[in-house]
Design a protein around this motif. Structure first.
Motif, short mmCIF file in Angstrom:
data_model
loop_
_atom_site.label_atom_id
_atom_site.label_comp_id
_atom_site.label_asym_id
_atom_site.label_seq_id
_atom_site.Cartn_x
_atom_site.Cartn_y
_atom_site.Cartn_z
N THR A 138 -16.90 9.13 -33.19
CA THR A 138 -17.61 9.01 -31.91
C THR A 138 -17.96 7.55 -31.64
O THR A 138 -17.80 7.06 -30.52
CB THR A 138 -18.90 9.86 -31.92
OG1 THR A 138 -18.57 11.22 -32.20
CG2 THR A 138 -19.62 9.79 -30.58
N ALA A 139 -18.43 6.85 -32.68
CA ALA A 139 -18.78 5.43 -32.54
C ALA A 139 -17.55 4.60 -32.16
O ALA A 139 -17.62 3.73 -31.29
CB ALA A 139 -19.39 4.91 -33.85
N ILE A 140 -16.41 4.89 -32.81
CA ILE A 140 -15.16 4.16 -32.50
C ILE A 140 -14.70 4.44 -31.08
O ILE A 140 -14.26 3.54 -30.35
CB ILE A 140 -14.06 4.54 -33.52
CG1 ILE A 140 -14.43 4.00 -34.91
CG2 ILE A 140 -12.70 3.99 -33.09
CD1 ILE A 140 -13.61 4.58 -36.05
N ASN A 153 -28.71 7.96 -28.96
CA ASN A 153 -27.33 8.41 -28.91
C ASN A 153 -26.79 8.20 -27.49
O ASN A 153 -27.09 8.98 -26.59
CB ASN A 153 -27.24 9.89 -29.29
CG ASN A 153 -25.80 10.40 -29.34
OD1 ASN A 153 -24.87 9.70 -28.92
ND2 ASN A 153 -25.62 11.59 -29.82
N PRO A 154 -26.02 7.12 -27.27
CA PRO A 154 -25.57 6.82 -25.90
C PRO A 154 -24.70 7.90 -25.29
O PRO A 154 -24.72 8.13 -24.09
CB PRO A 154 -24.79 5.52 -26.07
CG PRO A 154 -24.35 5.52 -27.49
CD PRO A 154 -25.44 6.20 -28.25
N HIS A 155 -23.95 8.58 -26.15
CA HIS A 155 -23.07 9.65 -25.67
C HIS A 155 -23.89 10.74 -25.00
O HIS A 155 -23.58 11.20 -23.90
CB HIS A 155 -22.26 10.21 -26.84
CG HIS A 155 -20.96 10.81 -26.45
ND1 HIS A 155 -20.84 12.10 -26.02
CD2 HIS A 155 -19.71 10.27 -26.38
CE1 HIS A 155 -19.57 12.35 -25.73
NE2 HIS A 155 -18.86 11.25 -25.93
N ALA A 156 -24.97 11.15 -25.69
CA ALA A 156 -25.84 12.21 -25.16
C ALA A 156 -26.57 11.75 -23.90
O ALA A 156 -26.66 12.49 -22.91
CB ALA A 156 -26.85 12.63 -26.22
N ILE A 157 -27.07 10.51 -23.93
CA ILE A 157 -27.80 9.97 -22.78
C ILE A 157 -26.91 9.88 -21.55
O ILE A 157 -27.27 10.34 -20.46
CB ILE A 157 -28.41 8.59 -23.11
CG1 ILE A 157 -29.50 8.73 -24.17
CG2 ILE A 157 -28.98 7.93 -21.85
CD1 ILE A 157 -29.99 7.42 -24.73
N LEU A 158 -25.72 9.32 -21.74
CA LEU A 158 -24.82 9.14 -20.60
C LEU A 158 -24.29 10.48 -20.09
O LEU A 158 -24.10 10.66 -18.88
CB LEU A 158 -23.66 8.21 -20.98
CG LEU A 158 -24.07 6.76 -21.24
CD1 LEU A 158 -22.91 5.95 -21.79
CD2 LEU A 158 -24.62 6.10 -19.98
N ASP A 159 -24.07 11.43 -21.02
CA ASP A 159 -23.65 12.77 -20.60
C ASP A 159 -24.74 13.46 -19.78
O ASP A 159 -24.48 14.04 -18.72
CB ASP A 159 -23.31 13.64 -21.82
CG ASP A 159 -21.88 13.44 -22.28
OD1 ASP A 159 -21.15 12.70 -21.60
OD2 ASP A 159 -21.50 14.01 -23.31
N PHE A 218 -26.20 2.41 -34.20
CA PHE A 218 -26.98 3.52 -34.75
C PHE A 218 -26.07 4.62 -35.30
O PHE A 218 -26.31 5.16 -36.39
CB PHE A 218 -27.90 4.09 -33.66
CG PHE A 218 -28.56 5.37 -34.06
CD1 PHE A 218 -29.56 5.37 -35.02
CD2 PHE A 218 -28.18 6.57 -33.50
CE1 PHE A 218 -30.16 6.56 -35.42
CE2 PHE A 218 -28.77 7.76 -33.90
CZ PHE A 218 -29.77 7.75 -34.85
N LEU A 219 -25.01 4.96 -34.57
CA LEU A 219 -24.10 6.01 -35.02
C LEU A 219 -23.39 5.62 -36.32
O LEU A 219 -23.19 6.46 -37.20
CB LEU A 219 -23.06 6.31 -33.94
CG LEU A 219 -23.58 7.05 -32.69
CD1 LEU A 219 -22.49 7.15 -31.65
CD2 LEU A 219 -24.10 8.43 -33.04
N LEU A 220 -23.00 4.36 -36.44
CA LEU A 220 -22.37 3.89 -37.67
C LEU A 220 -23.32 4.04 -38.86
O LEU A 220 -22.92 4.49 -39.94
CB LEU A 220 -21.94 2.42 -37.52
CG LEU A 220 -20.77 2.16 -36.56
CD1 LEU A 220 -20.58 0.66 -36.34
CD2 LEU A 220 -19.48 2.79 -37.06
#
Length: 200
Positions: free
Chosen positions: A191-193, A119-125, A81-83
């Motif tokens: 962020t995706a990388i 957005n996995p970053h937001a969810i996991l944070d 999704f981020l890509l």
């Protein structure tokens, strides 16, 4: 009062960095002809944040952190999704945007839902930081902590919408917004990388 202050500081630290959700809400403030037309994006994003915070505080963090496959699935979907989002933002051209080309309400809501919940970053944070931090509180203290996180999220997202609208007034040509979009796309790809490197 300590839980409330703790919640504000913690939430501010999580939402302050430039992210996909922040970029989208800001861009709607900058591309919509009137401030009120950009509100669906900000309100939807704030409601999604509220949902994630409530889920994190009231137990979802325990479930997600226990199952590695669930974390991996979230990360994989999120990276794809981020890509895509990075590509879409890179291709957009604010210098040619007209009122008729600005996102309608339905699309704003769908995009805001996707940038907030995919957005996995937001969810996991949210789950890992806010959820685990909430474990030290109970009863009224936990409610104060949760309320502080939610209030700050709403204030920040409305502030971004206002900031986007202000930039539009200062940058009628759209050139500044175009540079912002390019930088945002690069950040989103980075962020995706970064997330991909965690999976490998």
């Amino acid at each position: 009062m300590e839980p409330f202050i703790h919640g504000i500081i913690l939430a501010f630290g999580l939402i302050l960095p430039l992210g996909v959700q922040n970029v989208f809400v800001f861009s709607q403030g900058a591309t919509q002809q009137r401030f009120i037309r950009a509100l669906p994006a900000g309100i939807t994003a704030a409601l999604c944040d509220t949902l994630l915070i409530l889920l994190a505080v009231f137990g979802l963090s325990v479930i997600v952190l226990q199952f590695e496959w669930l974390r991996m699935a979230l990360m994989t979907v999120g990276i794809i999704f981020l890509l895509y989002m990075g590509y879409a933002i890179w291709q957009s051209n604010p210098t040619k945007t007209k009122d008729s080309e600005a996102l309608p309400v339905k699309k704003q809501i769908l995009f805001a839902l996707s940038v907030s919940l995919l957005n996995p970053h937001a969810i996991l944070d949210t789950i890992g930081v806010i959820g685990t931090s909430a474990l030290k509180y109970s009863g009224t203290e936990q409610i104060l902590f949760t309320a502080a996180c939610i209030i700050l999220s709403w204030m920040w997202l409305f502030g971004l919408t206002i900031a986007g609208a202000s930039i539009k007034k200062l940058d009628s040509s759209g050139n500044l917004m175009n540079i912002f979009n390019k930088c945002s796309a690069v950040f989103i790809w980075a962020t995706a990388i970064y997330l991909l490197s965690d999976l490998l």
